[in-house]
Design a protein around this motif. Structure first.
Motif, PDB file in Angstrom:
ATOM      1  N   GLY A  14      -4.891 -83.340  82.666  1.00  0.00           N
ATOM      2  CA  GLY A  14      -5.381 -84.665  82.399  1.00  0.00           C
ATOM      3  C   GLY A  14      -4.649 -85.511  83.320  1.00  0.00           C
ATOM      4  O   GLY A  14      -4.858 -86.774  83.718  1.00  0.00           O
ATOM      5  N   TYR A  15      -3.395 -84.585  84.172  1.00  0.00           N
ATOM      6  CA  TYR A  15      -2.687 -85.390  84.944  1.00  0.00           C
ATOM      7  C   TYR A  15      -2.805 -84.780  86.353  1.00  0.00           C
ATOM      8  O   TYR A  15      -3.656 -84.286  86.947  1.00  0.00           O
ATOM      9  N   VAL A  16      -3.117 -86.861  87.228  1.00  0.00           N
ATOM     10  CA  VAL A  16      -2.929 -86.125  88.339  1.00  0.00           C
ATOM     11  C   VAL A  16      -1.631 -86.205  89.109  1.00  0.00           C
ATOM     12  O   VAL A  16      -1.291 -85.160  90.621  1.00  0.00           O
ATOM     13  N   ALA A  17      -0.425 -86.030  88.831  1.00  0.00           N
ATOM     14  CA  ALA A  17       0.954 -85.632  88.888  1.00  0.00           C
ATOM     15  C   ALA A  17       1.569 -84.649  87.669  1.00  0.00           C
ATOM     16  O   ALA A  17       1.595 -85.502  86.550  1.00  0.00           O
ATOM     17  N   ALA A  18       2.475 -83.951  87.998  1.00  0.00           N
ATOM     18  CA  ALA A  18       3.077 -83.616  86.722  1.00  0.00           C
ATOM     19  C   ALA A  18       4.845 -84.649  86.207  1.00  0.00           C
ATOM     20  O   ALA A  18       4.778 -84.977  87.506  1.00  0.00           O
TER      21      ALA A  18
END
Length: 188
Positions: A14-18
């Motif tokens: 669910g992440y757009v960026a780590a």
């Protein structure tokens, strides 16, 4: 009333960026996925950006069609990106270019005003800006391009909400590399 669509690439968790705004997990998209995003962007009449996504997009796409080895789809994406009107929401930058205008005030009021107008659908990108629109109940459609990777933390695609949002599935499509795109419409 215009439709507002929030769509981005994200990890399976669910992440757009780590952590550290790292987006290396997504790698270059397959030609099929890139074409799908191009078609999606070409259907939009206006793009809304938060500062971070604006800085990422505007650092490459103004000249993306002039890069060595640019594919026909990348050339078309760059042209479409330049031609599509854009609104950038930020209180920390003082100017934008490339067919964009800057909004430094109330993002929700401006997005609401834009939605109330006529025209093609609008896309919204940038997790922070989209989170504000999500909490305000302004998102009409969610586009999730889930990549088969877990990063364990970072910038989430979804924000905490005060209540449930019921959705209807519009489309599911699988792409090379195991990427699954799903589109959901907000039930109103």
């Amino acid at each position: 009333m215009r439709k507002l669509i929030y769509g981005m690439n994200l990890t399976l968790d669910g992440y757009v960026a780590a952590a550290g705004d790292d987006i290396e997990w997504s790698g270059p998209p397959s030609p099929e996925l890139f074409q799908w995003w191009l078609d999606h962007e070409q259907a939009s009449g206006l793009s809304l950006y938060g500062r971070k996504l604006w800085e990422t997009m505007s650092s490459y796409w103004p000249t993306g069609d002039q890069q060595p080895g640019a594919t026909p789809a990348e050339i078309e994406f760059a042209r479409n990106w330049r031609d599509t009107p854009k609104v950038v929401f930020s209180s920390t930058i003082d100017k934008v270019g490339w067919n964009a205008r800057l909004v430094t005030g109330d993002a929700i009021a401006e997005i609401t005003r834009l939605k109330d107008g006529d025209g093609a659908p609008m896309t919204i990108g940038g997790a922070t800006l989209a989170a504000a629109a999500m909490r305000a109940g302004l998102i009409d459609e969610y586009v999730i391009a889930a990549h088969p990777v877990l990063v364990g933390g970072g910038t989430p695609f979804f924000t905490a909400l005060d209540g449930w949002v019921n959705l209807s599935l519009l489309e599911t499509r699988t792409f090379p590399g195991g990427v699954v795109v799903t589109r959901y419409e907000t039930k109103r």
